[in-house]
Design a protein around this motif. Structure first.
Motif, PDB file in Angstrom:
ATOM      1  N   GLU A  67       0.847  -1.186   0.000  1.00 12.10           N
ATOM      2  CA  GLU A  67       0.000   0.000   0.000  1.00 12.10           C
ATOM      3  C   GLU A  67       0.886   1.240   0.000  1.00 12.10           C
ATOM      4  OE1 GLU A  67      -3.318   0.011   2.777  1.00 12.10           O
ATOM      5  OE2 GLU A  67      -2.900  -2.089   3.258  1.00 12.10           O
ATOM      6  N   THR A  68       0.287   2.372  -0.223  1.00 13.66           N
ATOM      7  CA  THR A  68       1.004   3.634  -0.116  1.00 13.66           C
ATOM      8  C   THR A  68       0.712   4.253   1.248  1.00 13.66           C
ATOM      9  OG1 THR A  68      -0.789   5.042  -0.944  1.00 13.66           O
ATOM     10  CG2 THR A  68       0.648   3.965  -2.591  1.00 13.66           C
ATOM     11  N   MET A  69       1.382   5.346   1.526  1.00 13.30           N
ATOM     12  CA  MET A  69       1.150   6.051   2.783  1.00 13.30           C
ATOM     13  C   MET A  69      -0.191   6.783   2.779  1.00 13.30           C
ATOM     14  SD  MET A  69       3.578   5.339   4.884  1.00 13.30           S
ATOM     15  CE  MET A  69       3.371   6.613   6.132  1.00 13.30           C
ATOM     16  N   GLU A  70      -0.885   6.740   1.660  1.00 15.53           N
ATOM     17  CA  GLU A  70      -2.236   7.310   1.580  1.00 15.53           C
ATOM     18  C   GLU A  70      -3.270   6.204   1.387  1.00 15.53           C
ATOM     19  OE1 GLU A  70       0.325   8.676  -0.516  1.00 15.53           O
ATOM     20  OE2 GLU A  70       0.702   9.972   1.231  1.00 15.53           O
ATOM     21  N   GLY A  71      -2.868   4.955   1.645  1.00 17.24           N
ATOM     22  CA  GLY A  71      -3.731   3.817   1.381  1.00 17.24           C
ATOM     23  C   GLY A  71      -4.730   3.529   2.492  1.00 17.24           C
ATOM     24  N   GLU A  72      -5.468   2.434   2.311  1.00 17.58           N
ATOM     25  CA  GLU A  72      -6.557   2.092   3.226  1.00 17.58           C
ATOM     26  C   GLU A  72      -6.077   1.829   4.651  1.00 17.58           C
ATOM     27  OE1 GLU A  72      -9.552  -0.697   2.050  1.00 17.58           O
ATOM     28  OE2 GLU A  72      -9.246  -0.268  -0.080  1.00 17.58           O
ATOM     29  N   THR A  73      -4.935   1.148   4.788  1.00 16.47           N
ATOM     30  CA  THR A  73      -4.481   0.822   6.137  1.00 16.47           C
ATOM     31  C   THR A  73      -4.069   2.066   6.910  1.00 16.47           C
ATOM     32  OG1 THR A  73      -3.821  -1.424   5.533  1.00 16.47           O
ATOM     33  CG2 THR A  73      -2.803  -0.489   7.493  1.00 16.47           C
ATOM     34  N   LEU A  74      -3.410   3.004   6.256  1.00 19.66           N
ATOM     35  CA  LEU A  74      -3.045   4.243   6.956  1.00 19.66           C
ATOM     36  C   LEU A  74      -4.285   5.039   7.341  1.00 19.66           C
ATOM     37  CD1 LEU A  74      -0.194   5.289   7.769  1.00 19.66           C
ATOM     38  CD2 LEU A  74      -0.179   3.426   6.111  1.00 19.66           C
ATOM     39  N   ASN A  75      -5.286   5.056   6.464  1.00 20.76           N
ATOM     40  CA  ASN A  75      -6.540   5.732   6.820  1.00 20.76           C
ATOM     41  C   ASN A  75      -7.212   5.037   8.003  1.00 20.76           C
ATOM     42  OD1 ASN A  75      -6.288   7.664   4.799  1.00 20.76           O
ATOM     43  ND2 ASN A  75      -7.368   6.400   3.288  1.00 20.76           N
ATOM     44  N   TRP A  76      -7.174   3.721   7.993  1.00 20.70           N
ATOM     45  CA  TRP A  76      -7.746   2.936   9.099  1.00 20.70           C
ATOM     46  C   TRP A  76      -7.003   3.225  10.403  1.00 20.70           C
ATOM     47  CZ3 TRP A  76      -5.143  -1.209  11.610  1.00 20.70           C
ATOM     48  CH2 TRP A  76      -5.926  -1.956  12.494  1.00 20.70           C
ATOM     49  N   LEU A  77      -5.681   3.275  10.348  1.00 19.32           N
ATOM     50  CA  LEU A  77      -4.897   3.555  11.543  1.00 19.32           C
ATOM     51  C   LEU A  77      -5.187   4.948  12.090  1.00 19.32           C
ATOM     52  CD1 LEU A  77      -1.475   1.988  10.514  1.00 19.32           C
ATOM     53  CD2 LEU A  77      -2.877   1.266  12.460  1.00 19.32           C
ATOM     54  N   ARG A  78      -5.302   5.926  11.210  1.00 20.02           N
ATOM     55  CA  ARG A  78      -5.647   7.280  11.666  1.00 20.02           C
ATOM     56  C   ARG A  78      -6.984   7.277  12.394  1.00 20.02           C
ATOM     57  NH1 ARG A  78      -3.921   8.523   6.308  1.00 20.02           N
ATOM     58  NH2 ARG A  78      -1.898   9.584   6.255  1.00 20.02           N
ATOM     59  N   SER A  79      -7.945   6.567  11.820  1.00 20.99           N
ATOM     60  CA  SER A  79      -9.275   6.511  12.415  1.00 20.99           C
ATOM     61  C   SER A  79      -9.249   5.830  13.782  1.00 20.99           C
ATOM     62  CB  SER A  79     -10.234   5.773  11.477  1.00 20.99           C
ATOM     63  OG  SER A  79     -11.495   5.597  12.070  1.00 20.99           O
ATOM     64  N   LYS A  80      -8.540   4.692  13.885  1.00 22.55           N
ATOM     65  CA  LYS A  80      -8.492   3.958  15.146  1.00 22.55           C
ATOM     66  C   LYS A  80      -7.691   4.725  16.207  1.00 22.55           C
ATOM     67  CE  LYS A  80     -10.346   0.683  15.504  1.00 22.55           C
ATOM     68  NZ  LYS A  80     -11.800   0.433  15.689  1.00 22.55           N
ATOM     69  N   ALA A  81      -6.621   5.383  15.795  1.00 22.22           N
ATOM     70  CA  ALA A  81      -5.826   6.167  16.744  1.00 22.22           C
ATOM     71  C   ALA A  81      -6.645   7.323  17.309  1.00 22.22           C
ATOM     72  CB  ALA A  81      -4.565   6.689  16.070  1.00 22.22           C
ATOM     73  N   LYS A  82      -7.408   7.962  16.460  1.00 27.20           N
ATOM     74  CA  LYS A  82      -8.263   9.057  16.924  1.00 27.20           C
ATOM     75  C   LYS A  82      -9.366   8.537  17.831  1.00 27.20           C
ATOM     76  CE  LYS A  82     -11.067  12.918  15.248  1.00 27.20           C
ATOM     77  NZ  LYS A  82     -11.582  13.629  14.032  1.00 27.20           N
ATOM     78  N   GLN A  83      -9.978   7.431  17.428  1.00 25.87           N
ATOM     79  CA  GLN A  83     -11.059   6.834  18.206  1.00 25.87           C
ATOM     80  C   GLN A  83     -10.589   6.439  19.601  1.00 25.87           C
ATOM     81  OE1 GLN A  83     -12.631   3.208  16.466  1.00 25.87           O
ATOM     82  NE2 GLN A  83     -13.358   2.500  18.448  1.00 25.87           N
ATOM     83  N   ARG A  84      -9.417   5.794  19.684  1.00 28.70           N
ATOM     84  CA  ARG A  84      -8.903   5.304  20.966  1.00 28.70           C
ATOM     85  C   ARG A  84      -8.053   6.334  21.701  1.00 28.70           C
ATOM     86  NH1 ARG A  84     -10.396   0.275  22.852  1.00 28.70           N
ATOM     87  NH2 ARG A  84      -9.652   1.470  24.635  1.00 28.70           N
ATOM     88  N   GLN A  85      -7.766   7.468  21.040  1.00 33.77           N
ATOM     89  CA  GLN A  85      -6.880   8.478  21.622  1.00 33.77           C
ATOM     90  C   GLN A  85      -5.586   7.826  22.095  1.00 33.77           C
ATOM     91  OE1 GLN A  85      -7.232  12.160  21.912  1.00 33.77           O
ATOM     92  NE2 GLN A  85      -8.356  11.352  20.119  1.00 33.77           N
TER      93      GLN A  85
END
Length: 260
Positions: free
Chosen positions: A59-77
């Motif tokens: 994947e790229t640094m703009e791919g699905e997994t990075l978007n998923w990680l951003r979302s989970k990191a924000k969700q879990r703080q």
């Protein structure tokens, strides 16, 4: 700011070369952490297992997994860390990504590619050691085979926490156990190793042995072997200060420089 750091270790099986399924399974495990934590650590190549077929999962640094990680990191703080296959500038990297709740990302490319498996033939080795500053903790992220090379982990930066993520096979697990403890003792740092369990697509078996050590090499966790588990360990910076000031071992290290 708190002197404590709560770290969740996720020891898990991985679905071979299936990023979507691994994200789904890891979402469940991350959501199942019931108390607030500061850091969540996933294994090496957590979207695929230790594959030498990077084009199938990159994947790229703009791919699905990075978007998923951003979302989970924000969700879990929480800061979420783990490595995956990244394609960049027509090269493949085994890259540790460290995603903060703010969306800030720090990356580390695996320095020591695993020649026994031919990793050096398909992945480009990193050249820079990285120290991440998070919640007033200095964290050094490293990946699997890096563990066998103590000079690369040498604590010249006065870091507080050394984290290894891995797909370390059962057949050589005694080395994993010994070297993680040694890295904690010689660097007078907390040292955490997060390894997977189960069998991969190449029929290699993994038994976990994820672990957390304090600055004196005392084990801090109760993670089981050979099965999936999540555990939270609480690190205390005052413990680091106490023993570094009392023992002063890091002041007596040899002076030399490392060329890469």
């Amino acid at each position: 700011m708190s002197r404590e750091l709560k770290v969740a270790i996720i020891q898990t099986e991985l679905t071979w070369e299936n990023p979507e399924e691994n994200r789904r399974l890891l979402s469940y495990k991350i959501d199942a952490i019931l108390s607030p934590v500061d850091v969540i650590v996933l294994p090496e190549m957590f979207t695929s297992g230790f594959t030498m077929n990077p084009s199938a999962v990159a994947e790229t640094m703009e791919g699905e997994t990075l978007n998923w990680l951003r979302s989970k990191a924000k969700q879990r703080q929480a800061l979420i860390m783990g490595s995956l296959v990244i394609s960049e500038n027509n090269k493949f990297y085994n890259r540790m990504v460290c995603v903060e709740p703010s969306g800030t990302i720090t990356t580390y490319d695996k320095r020591h590619t695993f020649t026994l498996a031919g990793e050096h033939k398909v992945y480009t080795a990193g050249t820079e050691k990285v120290i991440l500053n998070y919640k007033d903790w200095k964290i050094c992220p490293l990946i699997c085979y890096d563990l066998r090379f103590p000079v690369w982990a040498r604590n010249t930066e006065n870091y507080d926490l050394l984290i290894y993520v891995a797909n370390w096979p059962k057949v050589r697990i005694s080395a994993w156990n010994a070297l993680l403890k040694a890295r904690a003792i010689e660097n007078m740092t907390y040292c955490i190793g997060v390894n997977r369990v189960g069998q991969d697509g190449n029929k290699h078996h993994y038994c976990g042995h994820s672990v957390a050590y304090d600055v004196l090499g005392n084990r801090m966790d109760n993670l089981p072997d050979n099965k999936e588990a999540t555990e939270i360990v609480i690190l205390d910076k005052d413990v680091i200060t106490k023993y570094r000031e009392k023992l002063n071992f890091l002041n007596d290290t040899d002076n030399f420089s490392l060329e890469v």
